[in-house]
Write an enzyme that holds these catalytic residues in place. Structure first.
Site, PDB file in Angstrom:
ATOM      1  N   ARG A 132      72.116  39.932  28.763  1.00  0.00           N
ATOM      2  CA  ARG A 132      71.198  38.764  28.728  1.00  0.00           C
ATOM      3  C   ARG A 132      70.292  38.740  27.495  1.00  0.00           C
ATOM      4  O   ARG A 132      69.260  38.081  27.478  1.00  0.00           O
ATOM      5  CB  ARG A 132      70.343  38.694  29.992  1.00  0.00           C
ATOM      6  CG  ARG A 132      71.171  38.471  31.249  1.00  0.00           C
ATOM      7  CD  ARG A 132      70.339  37.795  32.324  1.00  0.00           C
ATOM      8  NE  ARG A 132      71.168  37.547  33.489  1.00  0.00           N
ATOM      9  CZ  ARG A 132      71.305  38.384  34.496  1.00  0.00           C
ATOM     10  NH1 ARG A 132      70.656  39.545  34.497  1.00  0.00           N
ATOM     11  NH2 ARG A 132      72.068  38.086  35.519  1.00  0.00           N
ATOM     12  N   LYS A 154      70.811  29.467  15.220  1.00  0.00           N
ATOM     13  CA  LYS A 154      71.982  28.888  15.889  1.00  0.00           C
ATOM     14  C   LYS A 154      73.106  29.914  15.806  1.00  0.00           C
ATOM     15  O   LYS A 154      73.463  30.362  14.711  1.00  0.00           O
ATOM     16  CB  LYS A 154      72.438  27.612  15.180  1.00  0.00           C
ATOM     17  CG  LYS A 154      71.581  26.397  15.425  1.00  0.00           C
ATOM     18  CD  LYS A 154      72.306  25.225  14.780  1.00  0.00           C
ATOM     19  CE  LYS A 154      71.462  23.990  14.729  1.00  0.00           C
ATOM     20  NZ  LYS A 154      72.092  22.949  13.894  1.00  0.00           N
ATOM     21  N   GLU A 196      74.944  24.335  -0.629  1.00  0.00           N
ATOM     22  CA  GLU A 196      73.860  24.297   0.378  1.00  0.00           C
ATOM     23  C   GLU A 196      72.497  24.459  -0.301  1.00  0.00           C
ATOM     24  O   GLU A 196      71.489  23.959   0.196  1.00  0.00           O
ATOM     25  CB  GLU A 196      74.067  25.387   1.437  1.00  0.00           C
ATOM     26  CG  GLU A 196      75.319  25.217   2.306  1.00  0.00           C
ATOM     27  CD  GLU A 196      75.148  24.231   3.472  1.00  0.00           C
ATOM     28  OE1 GLU A 196      74.046  23.685   3.664  1.00  0.00           O
ATOM     29  OE2 GLU A 196      76.154  24.001   4.189  1.00  0.00           O
ATOM     30  N   LYS A 238      64.288  26.010   4.584  1.00  0.00           N
ATOM     31  CA  LYS A 238      64.882  26.058   5.925  1.00  0.00           C
ATOM     32  C   LYS A 238      63.865  26.586   6.933  1.00  0.00           C
ATOM     33  O   LYS A 238      63.760  26.067   8.058  1.00  0.00           O
ATOM     34  CB  LYS A 238      66.154  26.911   5.924  1.00  0.00           C
ATOM     35  CG  LYS A 238      66.822  26.903   7.296  1.00  0.00           C
ATOM     36  CD  LYS A 238      68.300  27.086   7.275  1.00  0.00           C
ATOM     37  CE  LYS A 238      68.865  26.872   8.679  1.00  0.00           C
ATOM     38  NZ  LYS A 238      70.285  27.162   8.791  1.00  0.00           N
ATOM     39  N   GLU A 248      66.293  21.577  17.172  1.00  0.00           N
ATOM     40  CA  GLU A 248      66.920  20.377  16.611  1.00  0.00           C
ATOM     41  C   GLU A 248      66.665  19.136  17.461  1.00  0.00           C
ATOM     42  O   GLU A 248      67.587  18.394  17.824  1.00  0.00           O
ATOM     43  CB  GLU A 248      68.426  20.603  16.428  1.00  0.00           C
ATOM     44  CG  GLU A 248      69.030  19.676  15.380  1.00  0.00           C
ATOM     45  CD  GLU A 248      70.425  20.095  14.940  1.00  0.00           C
ATOM     46  OE1 GLU A 248      70.552  20.608  13.827  1.00  0.00           O
ATOM     47  OE2 GLU A 248      71.371  19.928  15.731  1.00  0.00           O
ATOM     48  N   ARG A 252      64.994  18.756  12.204  1.00  0.00           N
ATOM     49  CA  ARG A 252      66.018  19.731  11.786  1.00  0.00           C
ATOM     50  C   ARG A 252      67.340  19.053  11.414  1.00  0.00           C
ATOM     51  O   ARG A 252      68.134  19.605  10.658  1.00  0.00           O
ATOM     52  CB  ARG A 252      66.219  20.768  12.905  1.00  0.00           C
ATOM     53  CG  ARG A 252      67.032  21.934  12.443  1.00  0.00           C
ATOM     54  CD  ARG A 252      66.994  23.090  13.416  1.00  0.00           C
ATOM     55  NE  ARG A 252      68.027  24.028  13.022  1.00  0.00           N
ATOM     56  CZ  ARG A 252      68.092  25.282  13.390  1.00  0.00           C
ATOM     57  NH1 ARG A 252      67.177  25.785  14.195  1.00  0.00           N
ATOM     58  NH2 ARG A 252      69.056  26.055  12.986  1.00  0.00           N
ATOM     59  N   ASN A 256      71.381  18.605   7.976  1.00  0.00           N
ATOM     60  CA  ASN A 256      72.780  18.178   8.020  1.00  0.00           C
ATOM     61  C   ASN A 256      73.144  17.208   6.909  1.00  0.00           C
ATOM     62  O   ASN A 256      74.216  16.587   6.958  1.00  0.00           O
ATOM     63  CB  ASN A 256      73.099  17.541   9.376  1.00  0.00           C
ATOM     64  CG  ASN A 256      73.193  18.586  10.452  1.00  0.00           C
ATOM     65  OD1 ASN A 256      73.906  19.565  10.303  1.00  0.00           O
ATOM     66  ND2 ASN A 256      72.462  18.390  11.537  1.00  0.00           N
ATOM     67  N   HIS A 259      76.698  16.794   5.854  1.00  0.00           N
ATOM     68  CA  HIS A 259      77.556  17.474   6.822  1.00  0.00           C
ATOM     69  C   HIS A 259      78.371  16.517   7.694  1.00  0.00           C
ATOM     70  O   HIS A 259      79.422  16.896   8.189  1.00  0.00           O
ATOM     71  CB  HIS A 259      76.728  18.415   7.706  1.00  0.00           C
ATOM     72  CG  HIS A 259      76.332  19.681   6.993  1.00  0.00           C
ATOM     73  ND1 HIS A 259      75.515  19.683   5.882  1.00  0.00           N
ATOM     74  CD2 HIS A 259      76.652  20.985   7.213  1.00  0.00           C
ATOM     75  CE1 HIS A 259      75.345  20.932   5.467  1.00  0.00           C
ATOM     76  NE2 HIS A 259      76.022  21.738   6.246  1.00  0.00           N
ATOM     77  N   HIS A 263      81.969  17.462   7.512  1.00  0.00           N
ATOM     78  CA  HIS A 263      82.700  17.975   8.672  1.00  0.00           C
ATOM     79  C   HIS A 263      83.976  17.175   8.908  1.00  0.00           C
ATOM     80  O   HIS A 263      84.995  17.716   9.347  1.00  0.00           O
ATOM     81  CB  HIS A 263      81.824  17.948   9.927  1.00  0.00           C
ATOM     82  CG  HIS A 263      80.833  19.063   9.988  1.00  0.00           C
ATOM     83  ND1 HIS A 263      79.646  18.983  10.692  1.00  0.00           N
ATOM     84  CD2 HIS A 263      80.845  20.299   9.434  1.00  0.00           C
ATOM     85  CE1 HIS A 263      78.981  20.124  10.553  1.00  0.00           C
ATOM     86  NE2 HIS A 263      79.684  20.931   9.796  1.00  0.00           N
ATOM     87  N   HIS A 277      83.827  25.136   3.439  1.00  0.00           N
ATOM     88  CA  HIS A 277      82.724  24.372   4.037  1.00  0.00           C
ATOM     89  C   HIS A 277      81.792  23.811   2.950  1.00  0.00           C
ATOM     90  O   HIS A 277      81.456  22.623   2.961  1.00  0.00           O
ATOM     91  CB  HIS A 277      81.959  25.278   5.008  1.00  0.00           C
ATOM     92  CG  HIS A 277      80.728  24.645   5.575  1.00  0.00           C
ATOM     93  ND1 HIS A 277      80.764  23.615   6.490  1.00  0.00           N
ATOM     94  CD2 HIS A 277      79.407  24.883   5.338  1.00  0.00           C
ATOM     95  CE1 HIS A 277      79.530  23.246   6.799  1.00  0.00           C
ATOM     96  NE2 HIS A 277      78.687  23.998   6.106  1.00  0.00           N
TER      97      HIS A 277
HETATM   98  N1  GLY Z   1      72.276  30.037  12.186  1.00  0.00           N
HETATM   99  C1  GLY Z   1      72.241  28.863  11.426  1.00  0.00           C
HETATM  100  C2  GLY Z   1      71.187  27.914  11.851  1.00  0.00           C
HETATM  101  O1  GLY Z   1      70.475  28.158  12.789  1.00  0.00           O
HETATM  102  O2  GLY Z   1      71.032  26.871  11.247  1.00  0.00           O
END
Ligand code: GLY
Length: 385
Positions: A132, A154, A196, A238, A248, A252, A256, A259, A263, A277
């Site tokens: 956990r 993320k 990026e 960032k 997000e 946030r 993108n 993107h 994508h 990418h």
């Molecule tokens: N790990 C990438 C982000 O949180 O944007």
């Protein structure tokens, strides 16, 4: 989000990501891998970790990390995975969890991600779910991972239905961005990471974009001072956005930029090695800029300036012709309709007000998006749509 030098005679910069109890530092400098234990020890709760890496990275970078951990008396279990996007899968995740549980990594122990975005995302997800939740530390070894995937929390894996659809928000306890590890990267990989970096200039920092116009070539040719500055500015940008919108819910989404188009290009190309990418994001940023111009948000001089910078450093400004793909605008639009930011059936796009200022909008007709796709595909040499 703060920036400080760690001490007066050290070249290490520190960017703090302010997230209350989940706050952490990003350390940027030279030689951080070889001295990793000095930086990691203060955030460890015990002297035992598992190091997740891939076969390629292990061959180059595991030894200095292992030496540093051993010298500090930190016991570590290496877990070496196949290199490549295919490791961001349920089967590799299962294998990693089996191995972590077999060697009895406990809840007060930690995982270290030594690698690029695949290793970082997979390790983060393993850390989020093992018993956990255990701590994890990011040691990104690609420029793309240093300026993007290692920061923000993320984590996740890919599934048949799409990329990153199974995952968790789980912030690292520390990020070590060592400029020396970039020396071994092929130029194509550096350029993909650079895309990026330019993104941060375009979306929120005109001065940084100016700096990149003068210094981008140095970053791409591996100048460690220029790279450290570019990584630091990207991390600051960032960190600021993530601190304001960790999950997000709003701002946030600006991260993108490029993107949604990018994508779609990646999905259509099958996420293979033909289109990285960062290359797809570069093309996506060109498309977002052209759409911004079509809708009257920026003028043609600004799109020309963005294209000129991409050309100067070697980033793509045209959709590449790939032997295996016939680009079709309707199919790309269809991929865009699958985007995670689609709400009430409407695409959310990140557009530019100017170089250095981006905004999100749902107020774009699909016909206008198609117009840009057709325009950009018509310049992809040899393609039809
Ligand atoms: N790990 C990438 C982000 O949180 O944007």
């Amino acid at each position: 989000m703060t920036l400080s030098k760690t001490d007066s005679d050290s070249p290490i910069s520190k960017v703090a990501v302010d997230l209350g109890p989940r706050s952490y530092d990003i350390l940027i400098g030279e030689g951080l891998l070889a001295s990793a234990a000095d930086h990691i020890s203060p955030v460890l709760r015990t002297k035992r970790v598992a190091v997740l890496t891939d076969e390629n990275v292990a061959g180059i970078h595991l030894e200095p990390l292992a030496q540093s951990l051993e010298n500090a008396g930190i016991d570590f279990v290496p877990i070496i995975l196949p290199a490549g996007e295919s490791s961001k899968s349920f089967s590799t995740y299962k294998s990693v969890m089996d191995q972590l549980l077999t060697v009895k990594i406990q809840r007060d122990e930690a995982l270290i991600a030594l690698g690029g975005g695949v290793i970082g995302d997979l390790t983060g997800f393993a850390a989020a779910t093992l018993r956990r939740g255990v701590d994890f530390i990011q040691i990104p070894t690609s420029l793309l991972a240093q300026v993007d995937s290692s920061v923000g929390g993320k984590t996740g894996i890919n599934v048949a239905q799409g990329k990153n659809l199974v995952g968790a928000f789980h912030q690292p306890r520390l990020v070590l961005a060592d400029m020396c590890v970039l020396q071994t990267l092929p130029k194509r990989q550096l350029l993909a990471g650079y895309a990026e970096i330019v993104k941060y200039g375009l979306l929120g920092d005109f001065e940084f974009f100016n700096w990149l116009e003068s210094n981008g070539e140095k970053v791409i040719s591996g100048d460690t001072t220029a790279s450290a500055y570019a990584v630091q500015q990207s991390a600051l940008a960032k960190a600021k956005i993530v601190a304001e919108d960790e999950r997000e819910a709003g701002k946030r989404a600006l991260l993108n930029l490029g993107h949604t188009f990018g994508h779609a290009l990646e999905a259509e190309s099958g996420y293979g090695p033909d289109l990285l990418h960062g290359e797809a994001v570069a093309m996506g940023m060109i498309m977002a800029a052209e759409l911004s111009a079509l809708l009257g948000y920026i003028d043609g001089q600004q799109t020309t300036r963005i294209r000129a910078h991409f050309d100067a450093v070697g980033l793509p400004t045209q959709v590449p012709q790939l032997a295996t793909i016939e680009w079709v605008s309707d199919r790309l639009l269809d991929h865009m309709r699958q985007d995670k930011k689609v709400m009430a059936g409407k695409l959310t796009l990140i557009l530019l007000n100017s170089i250095g200022s981006a905004f999100t909008t749902q107020d774009v007709e699909e016909a206008q998006i198609l117009k840009i796709l057709n325009q950009e595909l018509s310049t992809a040499s040899g393609s039809s749509n």
